[in-house]
Design a protein around this motif. Structure first.
Motif, short mmCIF file in Angstrom:
data_model
loop_
_atom_site.label_atom_id
_atom_site.label_comp_id
_atom_site.label_asym_id
_atom_site.label_seq_id
_atom_site.Cartn_x
_atom_site.Cartn_y
_atom_site.Cartn_z
N LEU A 193 0.83 -1.20 0.00
CA LEU A 193 0.00 0.00 0.00
C LEU A 193 0.86 1.26 0.00
N LEU A 194 1.90 1.27 0.83
CA LEU A 194 2.80 2.43 0.86
C LEU A 194 3.58 2.57 -0.45
N GLU A 195 3.96 1.45 -1.03
CA GLU A 195 4.67 1.50 -2.30
C GLU A 195 3.80 2.12 -3.39
N GLU A 196 2.53 1.75 -3.41
CA GLU A 196 1.62 2.33 -4.40
C GLU A 196 1.40 3.82 -4.13
N ARG A 197 1.27 4.19 -2.85
CA ARG A 197 1.08 5.60 -2.50
C ARG A 197 2.30 6.43 -2.91
N ILE A 198 3.49 5.93 -2.61
CA ILE A 198 4.70 6.69 -2.92
C ILE A 198 4.91 6.78 -4.43
N ALA A 199 4.63 5.71 -5.15
CA ALA A 199 4.78 5.73 -6.60
C ALA A 199 3.82 6.74 -7.24
N ASN A 200 2.62 6.88 -6.69
CA ASN A 200 1.63 7.83 -7.22
C ASN A 200 1.71 9.21 -6.56
N GLU A 201 2.70 9.36 -5.64
CA GLU A 201 2.86 10.63 -4.91
C GLU A 201 1.56 11.03 -4.21
N ASP A 202 0.93 10.04 -3.61
CA ASP A 202 -0.31 10.26 -2.86
C ASP A 202 0.02 10.18 -1.38
N LEU A 246 11.67 2.31 3.88
CA LEU A 246 12.86 1.45 3.85
C LEU A 246 12.89 0.51 5.05
N ILE A 247 12.47 1.00 6.23
CA ILE A 247 12.40 0.13 7.41
C ILE A 247 11.42 -1.01 7.17
N LEU A 248 10.26 -0.69 6.60
CA LEU A 248 9.27 -1.71 6.30
C LEU A 248 9.77 -2.67 5.23
N ASN A 249 10.54 -2.16 4.30
CA ASN A 249 11.13 -3.01 3.27
C ASN A 249 12.12 -4.00 3.88
N GLU A 250 12.87 -3.55 4.87
CA GLU A 250 13.82 -4.45 5.54
C GLU A 250 13.11 -5.52 6.34
N GLY A 288 11.32 -7.81 3.48
CA GLY A 288 12.23 -8.41 2.52
C GLY A 288 11.63 -8.58 1.14
N MET A 289 10.66 -7.76 0.77
CA MET A 289 10.01 -7.90 -0.52
C MET A 289 10.76 -7.22 -1.64
N GLY A 290 11.42 -6.11 -1.37
CA GLY A 290 12.14 -5.40 -2.42
C GLY A 290 11.23 -4.47 -3.18
N SER A 291 11.81 -3.38 -3.67
CA SER A 291 11.02 -2.38 -4.40
C SER A 291 11.90 -1.75 -5.47
N GLU A 292 11.24 -1.28 -6.53
CA GLU A 292 11.94 -0.60 -7.61
C GLU A 292 12.11 0.89 -7.33
N LYS A 323 15.98 -15.45 6.81
CA LYS A 323 17.05 -15.62 5.85
C LYS A 323 16.58 -15.16 4.47
N ARG A 324 17.31 -14.24 3.89
CA ARG A 324 16.97 -13.74 2.57
C ARG A 324 17.53 -14.68 1.49
N LEU A 325 16.74 -14.97 0.51
CA LEU A 325 17.20 -15.80 -0.59
C LEU A 325 18.21 -15.04 -1.43
N PRO A 326 19.38 -15.59 -1.66
CA PRO A 326 20.38 -14.85 -2.44
C PRO A 326 19.95 -14.71 -3.89
N PHE A 327 20.41 -13.65 -4.50
CA PHE A 327 20.10 -13.41 -5.92
C PHE A 327 21.02 -14.29 -6.77
#
Length: 415
Positions: free
Chosen positions: A189-198, A297-301, A304-308, A354-358
């Motif tokens: 939800l936050l990713e969508e808000r930030i991408a749309n500058e809402d 960024l804290i929520l991303n950590e 562990g989903m990752g964002s563009e 544990k994060r899956l390595p790329f």
């Protein structure tokens, strides 16, 4: 026909033991779940409908979105609080479900093996011959075939001595999965808000579970609203109380019209000062958007989903945010930023799995060496005990190996 007769001849019991008897053994039985049907019979013992996508995993439990239907003929044979009538009902239900799943009546040889398995490994002692005669008289009863709705499966080999231990582990795993799922939903939800500058008031978050289990989600939503709007609660809709005019003076308020000239000037100055305060508050809210990005960024950590979205991390701002989030969660006014940040990390580090390595080299992912196959790691007896499907693939694998003598598969031979 001859094979069937030879199997029926093996169904032999002592003719001196015709008396019906049932009691509970005094021998200490394993506290784990012992199934009523032994392995290697080649019978369909359970059926599960199609499952949804995986929601999460914790404590050897995998949870799915939505429920699926499960039908099982097995029951636990190491329970002590069972009388004869209840035990007989479980036996009849088991063979009715086996009839339903296999679309045929269970053969005499399989009935004998199942009853002997229950008598030898369970907590019940009964006359196997008398029980066999009674079971052979059972008719298929579709009313005893029932399905259960479940949204999880058990993957580990963990044993529970009591049912309450199993339920506690299940509830703990469900709480952890739901909490992590709520964090992921908030991240999307936050990713969508930030991408749309809402950066408007956030009230679309849907939380699953008890509030006390999702304090971090509620704290982040409240922090987002405070930073982006400056309000804890959504502003109520205001009802227009201004009268309607048909003349050009409709843009003036009644208060300014009723005031004298000197008071009118003071009123205008007061309105200008209020406008400046609102403008300053608006600028502060605009500047807080950089802080919201650090909270993202804290929520991303945690998830562990990752964002563009490209965001430059600021550790000082993140530490201050973690400390303020802990103050909201614990309802305290801790002034130590570093201490609050450390407490936040120690409390929510369980989500930092544990994060899956790329993986960049896909050729190194799959092991194509046949000598490392599971079919070369088990013996014939163990392969047969794992069921018909595994036994069939096991034979096909070794038949191909024998036909190609140039390849060394390391075939295991029985002792």
């Amino acid at each position: 026909m001859g094979a069937e007769k030879s199997r029926l001849r093996e169904v032999h019991f002592n003719d001196n033991e015709l008396k019906n008897s049932f009691k509970k053994t005094r021998v200490q039985i394993s506290s784990g779940y012992i199934h009523s049907i032994p392995q290697g019979l080649g019978l369909i013992e359970c059926y599960e409908s199609r499952k949804g996508s995986v929601k999460g995993q914790s404590n050897d439990f995998i949870f799915y979105f939505g429920h699926y239907l499960s039908v099982s003929a097995r029951f636990k044979i190491n329970e002590y609080k069972v009388d004869y009538d209840e035990f007989l009902l479980k036996i009849e239900t088991m063979f009715s479900v086996l009839h339903h799943l296999n679309r045929r009546r269970t053969g005499a040889y399989h009935v004998k093996l199942i009853l002997e398995h229950i008598n030898e490994n369970g907590s019940y002692v009964f006359n196997v011959r008398q029980m066999y005669i009674k079971v052979r008289k059972f008719e298929y009863n579709p009313a005893l075939v029932s399905s259960k709705k479940r949204d999880y499966v058990v993957t580990g080999t963990r044993t529970f001595k009591k049912k309450i231990e199993y339920l506690n582990a299940l509830n703990e795993a469900r709480r952890t999965v739901n909490t992590h799922h709520n964090l992921k939903e908030l991240f999307c939800l936050l990713e969508e808000r930030i991408a749309n500058e809402d950066y408007g008031y956030l009230n679309e978050a849907i939380v699953i579970g008890h509030k006390n289990n999702n304090l971090l989600v509620y704290a982040m939503v409240r922090m987002f609203n405070l930073l982006c709007t400056g309000r804890k609660r959504q502003r109520q809709k205001q009802v227009k109380s201004e009268p309607l005019y048909n003349s050009s003076i409709k843009r003036l308020t009644l208060k300014s019209m009723s005031l004298k000239s000197q008071q009118r000037n003071a009123f205008i100055v007061k309105q200008i000062a209020m406008y400046e305060r609102e403008l300053k508050e608006f600028n502060r809210v605009i500047n807080n958007r950089k802080v919201v990005l650090q909270m993202f960024l804290i929520l991303n950590e945690l998830t562990g989903m990752g964002s563009e979205i490209k965001i430059v991390p600021n550790l000082k701002v993140q530490q201050r945010l973690k400390s303020e989030l802990m103050n909201l969660i614990e309802k305290t006014n801790r002034k130590g930023v570093i201490a609050g940040a450390k407490k936040f990390d120690s409390r929510y580090k369980k989500y930092l799995g544990k994060r899956l390595p790329f993986i960049t080299n896909l050729a190194a992912v799959f092991d194509t060496d046949f000598t490392n196959s599971i079919f070369n790691q088990v013996s014939f007896e163990e392969a047969y005990s794992r069921g018909d499907t595994f036994w069939k693939e096991y034979n096909e694998f070794h038949n191909k190996a024998e036909s190609n003598g140039s390849m060394n598969f390391g075939i295991l031979t029985p002792d």
